[in-house]
Structures are given as C-alpha cells and as structure tokens.
Enzyme design. Structure first.
Site, PDB file in Angstrom:
ATOM      1  N   LYS A   1       0.803  -1.225   0.000  1.00  0.00           N
ATOM      2  CA  LYS A   1       0.000   0.000   0.000  1.00  0.00           C
ATOM      3  C   LYS A   1       0.842   1.285   0.000  1.00  0.00           C
ATOM      4  CE  LYS A   1      -4.203  -1.798   2.146  1.00  0.00           C
ATOM      5  NZ  LYS A   1      -5.279  -1.535   3.103  1.00  0.00           N
TER       6      LYS A   1
ATOM      7  N   ASP B   1      -9.889   3.037   2.012  1.00  0.00           N
ATOM      8  CA  ASP B   1     -10.084   2.370   3.314  1.00  0.00           C
ATOM      9  C   ASP B   1     -10.741   3.331   4.310  1.00  0.00           C
ATOM     10  OD1 ASP B   1      -8.953  -0.151   2.800  1.00  0.00           O
ATOM     11  OD2 ASP B   1      -6.933   0.613   3.125  1.00  0.00           O
TER      12      ASP B   1
ATOM     13  N   ARG C   1      -0.420   0.859  23.823  1.00  0.00           N
ATOM     14  CA  ARG C   1       0.519   0.162  24.709  1.00  0.00           C
ATOM     15  C   ARG C   1       1.893   0.846  24.643  1.00  0.00           C
ATOM     16  NH1 ARG C   1       1.675  -5.976  23.084  1.00  0.00           N
ATOM     17  NH2 ARG C   1       2.334  -4.899  21.196  1.00  0.00           N
TER      18      ARG C   1
ATOM     19  N   GLY D   1     -15.715  -4.317  11.685  1.00  0.00           N
ATOM     20  CA  GLY D   1     -15.036  -3.713  10.529  1.00  0.00           C
ATOM     21  C   GLY D   1     -15.531  -4.199   9.174  1.00  0.00           C
TER      22      GLY D   1
HETATM   23  P1  NAP Z   1      -0.435  -2.755  13.302  1.00  0.00           P
HETATM   24  O1  NAP Z   1       0.194  -1.646  12.530  1.00  0.00           O
HETATM   25  O2  NAP Z   1       0.295  -4.040  13.442  1.00  0.00           O
HETATM   26  O3  NAP Z   1      -0.807  -2.188  14.776  1.00  0.00           O
HETATM   27  C1  NAP Z   1      -1.282  -3.047  15.769  1.00  0.00           C
HETATM   28  C2  NAP Z   1      -1.758  -2.239  16.980  1.00  0.00           C
HETATM   29  O4  NAP Z   1      -2.265  -3.156  17.930  1.00  0.00           O
HETATM   30  C3  NAP Z   1      -0.657  -1.442  17.678  1.00  0.00           C
HETATM   31  O5  NAP Z   1      -1.219  -0.274  18.233  1.00  0.00           O
HETATM   32  C4  NAP Z   1      -0.230  -2.400  18.790  1.00  0.00           C
HETATM   33  O6  NAP Z   1       0.343  -1.763  19.930  1.00  0.00           O
HETATM   34  C5  NAP Z   1      -1.559  -2.986  19.181  1.00  0.00           C
HETATM   35  N1  NAP Z   1      -1.388  -4.268  19.852  1.00  0.00           N
HETATM   36  C6  NAP Z   1      -1.065  -5.462  19.277  1.00  0.00           C
HETATM   37  N2  NAP Z   1      -1.026  -6.426  20.221  1.00  0.00           N
HETATM   38  C7  NAP Z   1      -1.317  -5.827  21.415  1.00  0.00           C
HETATM   39  C8  NAP Z   1      -1.447  -6.293  22.741  1.00  0.00           C
HETATM   40  N3  NAP Z   1      -1.254  -7.579  23.046  1.00  0.00           N
HETATM   41  N4  NAP Z   1      -1.798  -5.415  23.710  1.00  0.00           N
HETATM   42  C9  NAP Z   1      -1.998  -4.111  23.423  1.00  0.00           C
HETATM   43  N5  NAP Z   1      -1.901  -3.610  22.171  1.00  0.00           N
HETATM   44  C10 NAP Z   1      -1.556  -4.440  21.176  1.00  0.00           C
HETATM   45  O7  NAP Z   1      -1.862  -3.133  12.681  1.00  0.00           O
HETATM   46  P2  NAP Z   1      -2.785  -2.268  11.711  1.00  0.00           P
HETATM   47  O8  NAP Z   1      -2.375  -2.495  10.318  1.00  0.00           O
HETATM   48  O9  NAP Z   1      -2.860  -0.882  12.232  1.00  0.00           O
HETATM   49  O10 NAP Z   1      -4.201  -3.025  11.900  1.00  0.00           O
HETATM   50  C11 NAP Z   1      -4.920  -2.951  13.118  1.00  0.00           C
HETATM   51  C12 NAP Z   1      -6.232  -3.707  13.021  1.00  0.00           C
HETATM   52  O11 NAP Z   1      -7.087  -3.111  12.039  1.00  0.00           O
HETATM   53  C13 NAP Z   1      -6.054  -5.157  12.552  1.00  0.00           C
HETATM   54  O12 NAP Z   1      -6.379  -5.970  13.641  1.00  0.00           O
HETATM   55  C14 NAP Z   1      -7.062  -5.400  11.467  1.00  0.00           C
HETATM   56  O13 NAP Z   1      -7.971  -6.409  11.857  1.00  0.00           O
HETATM   57  C15 NAP Z   1      -7.838  -4.112  11.399  1.00  0.00           C
HETATM   58  N6  NAP Z   1      -8.064  -3.734   9.971  1.00  0.00           N
HETATM   59  C16 NAP Z   1      -9.335  -3.680   9.522  1.00  0.00           C
HETATM   60  C17 NAP Z   1      -9.598  -3.335   8.203  1.00  0.00           C
HETATM   61  C18 NAP Z   1     -11.024  -3.301   7.696  1.00  0.00           C
HETATM   62  O14 NAP Z   1     -11.242  -3.092   6.509  1.00  0.00           O
HETATM   63  N7  NAP Z   1     -12.013  -3.464   8.541  1.00  0.00           N
HETATM   64  C19 NAP Z   1      -8.548  -3.016   7.344  1.00  0.00           C
HETATM   65  C20 NAP Z   1      -7.250  -3.074   7.838  1.00  0.00           C
HETATM   66  C21 NAP Z   1      -7.022  -3.444   9.164  1.00  0.00           C
HETATM   67  P3  NAP Z   1       1.923  -1.449  20.015  1.00  0.00           P
HETATM   68  O15 NAP Z   1       2.137  -0.235  19.170  1.00  0.00           O
HETATM   69  O16 NAP Z   1       2.183  -1.216  21.433  1.00  0.00           O
HETATM   70  O17 NAP Z   1       2.632  -2.665  19.462  1.00  0.00           O
END
Ligand code: NAP
Length: 288
Positions: free
Chosen positions: A71, A107, A156, A251
């Site tokens: 992306k 998105d 976190r 979502g």
């Molecule tokens: P990412 O960049 O990997 O970020 C993950 C986030 O989750 C970070 O803030 C991380 O905190 C936190 N996290 C992970 N494990 C944790 C834990 N055990 N305790 C506390 N915080 C935790 O992911 P992303 O790309 O932003 O995606 C996030 C979510 O959006 C995904 O789960 C996905 O399902 C959803 N999503 C939905 C769509 C849709 O169309 N509906 C599209 C894309 C994504 P730290 O910074 O502290 O590591």
C-alpha cells in the site's frame, strides 16, 4: 455475467491475496449494476510491484486494489495521488488515467461511509482511538479531514501514539491529537460519553477472548464502539460495549465500503445502500 470482447478487468495486487473477499464484493456489484467488468486476484511476488503496475496499464486494466504489503510502496509507481491518500501515506485503489494510474485511499472513506450508514456523526466530537498502528494513524487523519474536534490516542507503546499525534498536529493544529499510554484512560476521559474506534489487533481470530482494555468501567463511557476487526463478527470489545448500553459495530462494513468506493471510482456510478447491504450480508455469510 457473460464476458465478451468489451469486458473490463480490475484486480487485487497483493501478497498473499488468496484469502480475499474482494472478488465476491466487486463481481456482485458489477452484476447488480450491469457493468461489464470482472475482478480477479493477482498474487504479485516481492520485487515485481513496478512490473505489475506497468503490466496492468499495458493490459488495459481499468483499475486495481492494492493490499498488504504494497500500500505504501505502490505510490512511487503512480502518475498522480489523491491528497487524502498522500496524507495517509497509503494507496489501496488505482484508477486508470492518461499515462498510468492515480492512487486513492478508499479504506478510510470506507470507514466514514460505514459511520454514515450507522448514523454516527463525528463532526465536532472528540473521538477515542485505541491503537497506534498503520490503521490507527489513518483513522486519525480521516477524523481530522471529516471535522472531528479532536482525537485521543491510547496505545501500549505510547511513543508510537505520540508520533501520530505530532504528525497530525503538524497540519491540524497543536491540540487536535493527544497521546497517552493505554492504562491512562481513567484519568484522561473526562467527558460522559465517547465514540471509540478499536484499531488494535487484539481480539482478532483466533484469540477471540482478548480485549485491549479489560476494565468494565471504561465501557460505561462508550456511546458507540467501532472495532475495525471483522473476524470474529462480534469481538469481546463489542460485547463489552453492548453490555454497558452502547452501540457496537465491526469492521465488515468498512471493508465493504472501501470496495464500494473503488467500484464507484472505476465505473462512475453510485452504489445504493441496498446493494452495499447485500454485499455485507454475502461477505458475512462467506466468512462463516
Ligand atoms: P499494526 O500496525 O500491526 O498495529 C497493531 C496495533 O495493535 C498497535 O497499536 C499495537 O500496539 C496494538 N497491539 C497489538 N497487540 C497488542 C497487545 N497484546 N496489547 C496491546 N496492544 C496491542 O496493525 P494495523 O495495520 O494498524 O491493523 C490494526 C487492526 O485493524 C487489525 O487488527 C485489522 O484487523 C484491522 N483492519 C481492519 C480493516 C477493515 O477493513 N475493517 C482493514 C485493515 C485493518 P503497540 O504499538 O504497542 O505494538
């Protein structure tokens, strides 16, 4: 659909793409609107992105969606990029123009359309974002773009939330976004009720019993809770919001509406709420 010499092709560029729901959604919309279009997944190997974009243009593809991990990387191979996509720093939709493709981010407008669908108004409100990953960052940009009063980011790793706040405040004004550690919510949330967007990956299948904030008192403050996770369809976060009297959404609608907006850009049509609702229903059915 009967495909013929006039059929236009769209597709999904990513790696992997085998799990995608987009062909289901896009081909359904083509059928419902009578557009002579077919949508297929394209698994693009690492190192082949530029060739894929040039090849798509050479093959006269009408457009493409772009997913993980391309992306951001795809942006350097485009002839133009929409301003919102530039600010978000990610493109998920390519639209064919003279000489190549123009990049859009659908998105976040997809999330906004999902909110409109659910009757959730963010204008003038302070919105809480849980998480500070790529999606949380894009949500903060969207909320500023759509007239929210401010955002409070809890994460976190507080430095990551601070980085997003600094970046958005750079153009939104010093006080738009504030960043805190996840455990600080009790002292920070002074208003009665908030719209909360759950943008961490906590609670995703298969760890469906997990939730990023366990404290039940937090959920008394949630008027509307959006979990951007769509599998499972009702996360622990959503259950807690509902148990404390709030409205909760997953979502899936965001995912469908990003596809709806891409389809509209490619085909210059408006997709009705009824067609969008049927797409959501079919996607939820397919995920079972
Ligand atoms: P990412 O960049 O990997 O970020 C993950 C986030 O989750 C970070 O803030 C991380 O905190 C936190 N996290 C992970 N494990 C944790 C834990 N055990 N305790 C506390 N915080 C935790 O992911 P992303 O790309 O932003 O995606 C996030 C979510 O959006 C995904 O789960 C996905 O399902 C959803 N999503 C939905 C769509 C849709 O169309 N509906 C599209 C894309 C994504 P730290 O910074 O502290 O590591």
């Amino acid at each position: 659909m009967i495909y013929d010499g006039h059929t236009r092709t769209c597709g999904l560029i990513g790696n992997p793409v085998e799990h995608t729901m987009s062909p289901l959604i896009q081909n359904f919309m083509a059928q419902e609107t009578g557009k002579n279009m077919v949508y297929v997944p394209f698994h693009v190997q690492q190192g082949s992105l530029e060739a894929a974009v040039k090849g798509a243009y050479a093959l006269n593809l009408l457009g493409c969606n772009v997913t993980v991990p391309y992306k951001s990387d795809v942006m350097e191979y485009l002839v133009d990029t929409d301003p919102l996509a530039k600010r978000i720093g990610a493109v998920n939709t390519l639209v064919r123009v003279e000489g190549g493709y123009k990049g859009y981010n659908t998105d976040m407008p997809g999330l906004y359309r999902a909110m409109q669908h659910d009757g959730v108004d963010i204008a003038g409100k302070t919105v809480v974002i849980l998480g500070a990953g790529g999606v949380a960052r894009a949500v903060a940009v969207l909320l500023n773009d759509k007239g929210a009063k401010g955002v409070i980011l809890f994460n976190r790793t507080v430095s990551k939330a601070q980085q997003i706040a600094d970046e958005v405040n750079g153009y939104a004004g010093a006080d738009f976004a504030k960043a805190y550690a996840m455990e600080d919510y009790a002292k920070v949330l002074t208003e009665d009720k908030y719209i909360v967007i759950q943008a961490t990956s906590v609670g995703m299948h298969p760890k469906v019993d997990e939730v990023v904030i366990e404290d039940e008192a937090f959920y008394d403050k949630v008027e509307v809770g959006y979990d951007l996770i769509f599998n499972p369809p009702c996360t622990r976060f959503m259950q807690l919001v509902k148990e404390h009297g709030g409205r909760a959404y997953n979502g899936a609608k965001m995912l469908v509406y990003q596809g709806v907006i891409a389809f509209e850009l490619w085909n210059d049509v408006n997709i009705s709420r009824e067609i969008a609702e049927e797409c959501i229903r079919q996607m939820e059915e397919a995920m079972k």
